[in-house]
Design a protein around this motif. Structure first.
Motif, short mmCIF file in Angstrom:
data_model
loop_
_atom_site.label_atom_id
_atom_site.label_comp_id
_atom_site.label_asym_id
_atom_site.label_seq_id
_atom_site.Cartn_x
_atom_site.Cartn_y
_atom_site.Cartn_z
N ARG A 62 -22.01 61.60 67.07
CA ARG A 62 -21.35 60.52 68.31
C ARG A 62 -22.11 59.31 68.69
O ARG A 62 -23.43 59.41 68.26
CB ARG A 62 -21.11 61.44 69.52
N ILE A 228 -16.18 57.14 73.69
CA ILE A 228 -17.24 58.05 72.94
C ILE A 228 -16.66 57.61 71.38
O ILE A 228 -15.49 57.52 71.18
CB ILE A 228 -17.19 59.37 73.16
N GLU A 230 -17.06 58.46 67.20
CA GLU A 230 -17.49 59.27 66.09
C GLU A 230 -17.78 58.56 64.76
O GLU A 230 -17.17 57.71 64.42
CB GLU A 230 -16.26 60.13 65.70
N TRP A 236 -18.15 53.49 63.05
CA TRP A 236 -17.70 54.12 64.43
C TRP A 236 -16.40 54.23 64.90
O TRP A 236 -15.70 52.97 64.87
CB TRP A 236 -18.52 53.92 65.56
#
Length: 246
Positions: A62, A228, A230, A236
């Motif tokens: 993350r 957030i 991943e 990302w």
């Protein structure tokens, strides 16, 4: 100078030049979609965009979009303050309370824009005249594992005791610092009428705040928000449901 030979983490790079300028909403860099690689283009309510570097969270797949206020240019801080101040002013606070460490880059400027003569800083450093009764333990996502406490100088307690106050911080992420601040000010019979920060990171903080009071999450206002992320092969991608749109 010894050359750096270690490979950079997955799609992250040095942040030396980050947080130095705002982009117009029409800039091509603001329209890139996921997967994001090194930066996340975070829109501001005034139509501008601030590119935020993406930082991997150690030991996980993350990452978060990062704002480090004391690395930012004065013009970026000034713009963020100009957007935060009306959010605070709407609640007609008697005093602005600044949270350490990076919330102190915003709190005095917000207070000054509201016409206040001063503000009330909280701190992590215990001076010898401080009282243990005026402290609470706290942790944060950027300094995990550290045993530290949040303090208020007893000499400025009269500045906020029984008053309408707004907490000002740089960001809210896990919500642990905010919960600690609410607990500390709750000892002083304050009326907390808002929590104004520059950036909302993810949504975990909502659950933490609502656990201590059903309306606490609604107190949070900020001009920036980031999800957030991943890890994927090409960079990302935002995790669904982690971008706060309030």
């Amino acid at each position: 100078m010894k050359p750096v030979t270690d490979a950079a983490p997955h799609f992250t790079r040095p942040t030396t030049d980050c947080w130095q300028a705002l982009l117009p909403g029409s800039d091509e860099r603001t329209t890139q979609g996921p997967p994001f690689q090194y930066t996340y283009p975070a829109p501001l309510p005034n139509g501008q965009v601030l590119e935020l570097p993406i930082r991997a969270i150690p030991g996980t797949d993350r990452a978060v979009a990062s704002l480090i206020a004391n690395h930012a240019s004065f013009s970026v801080i000034e713009t963020l303050v100009s957007l935060m101040a009306p959010m605070a002013a709407a609640e007609k606070p008697d005093c602005i309370v600044g949270l350490p460490t990076l919330g102190l880059a915003f709190a005095p400027n917000v207070a000054e824009r509201l016409g206040h003569q001063n503000f009330a800083p909280l701190g992590y450093s215990k001076k010898f005249w401080y009282s243990a009764d005026l402290s609470v333990p706290v942790q944060s996502i950027t300094s995990p594992g550290g045993n530290k406490s949040l303090y208020i100088d007893p000499n400025i307690v009269p500045r906020i005791s029984g008053k309408r106050v707004i907490l000002v911080d740089d960001a809210i992420s896990s919500g642990t610092t905010a919960v600690a601040a609410f607990a500390l000010l709750g000892q002083l019979d304050c009326k907390i009428c808002g929590f104004v920060c520059a950036m909302r990171q993810g949504v975990t903080w909502r659950e933490k705040l609502n656990a201590i009071g059903p309306d606490y999450a609604s107190l949070v206002k900020s001009p920036l928000a980031g999800p957030i992320f991943e890890k994927v092969d090409d960079g990302w991608v935002p995790l669904p449901g982690t971008l706060d749109r309030a």
